[in-house]
Design a protein around this motif. Structure first.
Motif, PDB file in Angstrom:
ATOM      1  N   VAL A  94       0.853  -1.204   0.000  1.00  0.00           N
ATOM      2  CA  VAL A  94       0.000   0.000   0.000  1.00  0.00           C
ATOM      3  C   VAL A  94       0.881   1.245   0.000  1.00  0.00           C
ATOM      4  CG1 VAL A  94      -1.670   1.341   1.356  1.00  0.00           C
ATOM      5  CG2 VAL A  94      -2.007  -1.114   1.055  1.00  0.00           C
ATOM      6  N   ILE A  95       1.905   1.255   0.843  1.00  0.00           N
ATOM      7  CA  ILE A  95       2.825   2.396   0.893  1.00  0.00           C
ATOM      8  C   ILE A  95       3.484   2.597  -0.466  1.00  0.00           C
ATOM      9  CG2 ILE A  95       5.056   3.172   1.843  1.00  0.00           C
ATOM     10  CD1 ILE A  95       4.140   1.832   4.515  1.00  0.00           C
ATOM     11  N   GLU A  96       3.946   1.513  -1.059  1.00  0.00           N
ATOM     12  CA  GLU A  96       4.626   1.582  -2.352  1.00  0.00           C
ATOM     13  C   GLU A  96       3.709   2.144  -3.437  1.00  0.00           C
ATOM     14  OE1 GLU A  96       7.307  -1.436  -5.060  1.00  0.00           O
ATOM     15  OE2 GLU A  96       5.578  -2.265  -4.006  1.00  0.00           O
ATOM     16  N   ALA A  97       2.425   1.801  -3.389  1.00  0.00           N
ATOM     17  CA  ALA A  97       1.484   2.197  -4.439  1.00  0.00           C
ATOM     18  C   ALA A  97       0.971   3.629  -4.308  1.00  0.00           C
ATOM     19  CB  ALA A  97       0.287   1.233  -4.435  1.00  0.00           C
ATOM     20  N   GLN A  98       1.126   4.219  -3.146  1.00  0.00           N
ATOM     21  CA  GLN A  98       0.555   5.548  -2.914  1.00  0.00           C
ATOM     22  C   GLN A  98       1.525   6.650  -3.347  1.00  0.00           C
ATOM     23  OE1 GLN A  98      -2.578   6.225  -1.756  1.00  0.00           O
ATOM     24  NE2 GLN A  98      -2.879   4.025  -1.881  1.00  0.00           N
ATOM     25  N   PRO A  99       0.980   7.736  -3.893  1.00  0.00           N
ATOM     26  CA  PRO A  99       1.842   8.896  -4.152  1.00  0.00           C
ATOM     27  C   PRO A  99       2.231   9.538  -2.820  1.00  0.00           C
ATOM     28  CG  PRO A  99      -0.445   9.453  -4.583  1.00  0.00           C
ATOM     29  CD  PRO A  99      -0.405   7.973  -4.283  1.00  0.00           C
ATOM     30  N   SER A 100       3.317  10.266  -2.818  1.00  0.00           N
ATOM     31  CA  SER A 100       3.776  10.888  -1.570  1.00  0.00           C
ATOM     32  C   SER A 100       2.761  11.886  -1.020  1.00  0.00           C
ATOM     33  CB  SER A 100       5.130  11.564  -1.772  1.00  0.00           C
ATOM     34  OG  SER A 100       5.019  12.588  -2.742  1.00  0.00           O
ATOM     35  N   SER A 101       1.843  12.348  -1.862  1.00  0.00           N
ATOM     36  CA  SER A 101       0.817  13.297  -1.422  1.00  0.00           C
ATOM     37  C   SER A 101      -0.363  12.627  -0.726  1.00  0.00           C
ATOM     38  CB  SER A 101       0.299  14.099  -2.624  1.00  0.00           C
ATOM     39  OG  SER A 101      -0.276  13.207  -3.578  1.00  0.00           O
ATOM     40  N   ALA A 102      -0.428  11.290  -0.764  1.00  0.00           N
ATOM     41  CA  ALA A 102      -1.542  10.570  -0.137  1.00  0.00           C
ATOM     42  C   ALA A 102      -1.492  10.764   1.372  1.00  0.00           C
ATOM     43  CB  ALA A 102      -1.477   9.089  -0.479  1.00  0.00           C
ATOM     44  N   ARG A 103      -2.657  10.771   1.979  1.00  0.00           N
ATOM     45  CA  ARG A 103      -2.765  10.898   3.426  1.00  0.00           C
ATOM     46  C   ARG A 103      -3.806   9.917   3.933  1.00  0.00           C
ATOM     47  NH1 ARG A 103       0.945  13.375   2.157  1.00  0.00           N
ATOM     48  NH2 ARG A 103       1.705  15.415   2.804  1.00  0.00           N
ATOM     49  N   GLY A 104      -3.638   9.495   5.177  1.00  0.00           N
ATOM     50  CA  GLY A 104      -4.598   8.609   5.827  1.00  0.00           C
ATOM     51  C   GLY A 104      -4.686   8.962   7.296  1.00  0.00           C
ATOM     52  N   PHE A 105      -5.798   8.617   7.895  1.00  0.00           N
ATOM     53  CA  PHE A 105      -6.047   8.940   9.300  1.00  0.00           C
ATOM     54  C   PHE A 105      -5.142   8.157  10.227  1.00  0.00           C
ATOM     55  CE2 PHE A 105      -7.976   7.977  13.367  1.00  0.00           C
ATOM     56  CZ  PHE A 105      -8.308   9.229  13.832  1.00  0.00           C
ATOM     57  N   HIS A 106      -4.651   8.854  11.218  1.00  0.00           N
ATOM     58  CA  HIS A 106      -3.994   8.249  12.380  1.00  0.00           C
ATOM     59  C   HIS A 106      -4.422   9.098  13.566  1.00  0.00           C
ATOM     60  CE1 HIS A 106      -0.900   7.314  15.356  1.00  0.00           C
ATOM     61  NE2 HIS A 106      -0.856   6.137  14.753  1.00  0.00           N
ATOM     62  N   PRO A 107      -4.635   8.490  14.729  1.00  0.00           N
ATOM     63  CA  PRO A 107      -5.082   9.277  15.886  1.00  0.00           C
ATOM     64  C   PRO A 107      -4.189  10.478  16.205  1.00  0.00           C
ATOM     65  CG  PRO A 107      -5.298   6.948  16.369  1.00  0.00           C
ATOM     66  CD  PRO A 107      -4.594   7.055  15.034  1.00  0.00           C
ATOM     67  N   ALA A 108      -2.917  10.419  15.825  1.00  0.00           N
ATOM     68  CA  ALA A 108      -2.013  11.545  16.086  1.00  0.00           C
ATOM     69  C   ALA A 108      -2.062  12.592  14.979  1.00  0.00           C
ATOM     70  CB  ALA A 108      -0.583  11.033  16.252  1.00  0.00           C
ATOM     71  N   GLY A 109      -2.794  12.316  13.903  1.00  0.00           N
ATOM     72  CA  GLY A 109      -2.904  13.259  12.788  1.00  0.00           C
ATOM     73  C   GLY A 109      -2.795  12.540  11.459  1.00  0.00           C
ATOM     74  N   MET A 110      -3.129  13.233  10.399  1.00  0.00           N
ATOM     75  CA  MET A 110      -3.070  12.657   9.062  1.00  0.00           C
ATOM     76  C   MET A 110      -1.614  12.361   8.705  1.00  0.00           C
ATOM     77  SD  MET A 110      -6.238  12.499   8.156  1.00  0.00           S
ATOM     78  CE  MET A 110      -6.288  12.318   6.381  1.00  0.00           C
ATOM     79  N   ALA A 111      -1.373  11.185   8.147  1.00  0.00           N
ATOM     80  CA  ALA A 111      -0.005  10.767   7.831  1.00  0.00           C
ATOM     81  C   ALA A 111       0.128  10.427   6.356  1.00  0.00           C
ATOM     82  CB  ALA A 111       0.376   9.560   8.681  1.00  0.00           C
ATOM     83  N   ASP A 112       1.336  10.651   5.834  1.00  0.00           N
ATOM     84  CA  ASP A 112       1.641  10.297   4.448  1.00  0.00           C
ATOM     85  C   ASP A 112       2.270   8.892   4.432  1.00  0.00           C
ATOM     86  OD1 ASP A 112       4.257  10.657   5.339  1.00  0.00           O
ATOM     87  OD2 ASP A 112       4.688  12.319   3.990  1.00  0.00           O
TER      88      ASP A 112
END
Length: 143
Positions: A94-112
């Motif tokens: 999943v990490i490999e397939a995502q562009p560096s601009s992708a973001r996802g939820f984490h309780p500490a904040g949105m992460a790339d």
């Protein structure tokens, strides 16, 4: 310094597996280092965290997603170790397939993607160290 990536997640999971696999016959109900969980629960927790990270990043979630993995209460330790490697591989792809601009939820904040890779490595390495301490085995991952 290079940002963490999918290769680092796979390397951390391999180091964890190589350290813990020889200890499958130990008592995994002992406390896991200084955490309040036993070694078995801590190992299962790692896979849950990695799948949570993968799901959050893959869906570009903006809020907490549901847990998509059932706890491995009925699994043997060897199966849980295999689950760790599989969960790491899923997150790595999943990490490999995502562009560096992708973001996802984490309780500490949105992460790339690199943020999820770093958190995954931390999750794997810290908790493997906890488990190793509980089982009385040495954990010395490579740099």
């Amino acid at each position: 310094m290079q940002e963490p990536g999918f290769e680092d997640v796979l390397a951390a999971a391999e180091a964890a597996h190589n350290t813990l696999a020889p200890a499958v016959d130990h008592d995994w109900t002992v406390p896991s280092g200084d955490v309040e969980w036993d070694c078995r629960y801590t190992l299962d927790h790692i896979s849950n965290a990695l799948i949570f990270y993968a799901g959050s990043l893959a869906t570009n979630a903006t809020e907490r997603i549901r847990n998509v993995r059932n706890p491995g209460d009925g699994l043997l330790i060897g199966d849980l170790l295999e689950s760790l490697k599989i969960s790491a591989a899923i997150l790595a792809r999943v990490i490999e397939a995502q562009p560096s601009s992708a973001r996802g939820f984490h309780p500490a904040g949105m992460a790339d993607p690199s943020g999820f890779a770093g958190m995954a490595c931390d999750e794997i390495l810290v908790h493997t160290s906890d488990i190793a301490a509980g089982l009385g085995v040495v954990f010395q991952p490579t740099a």
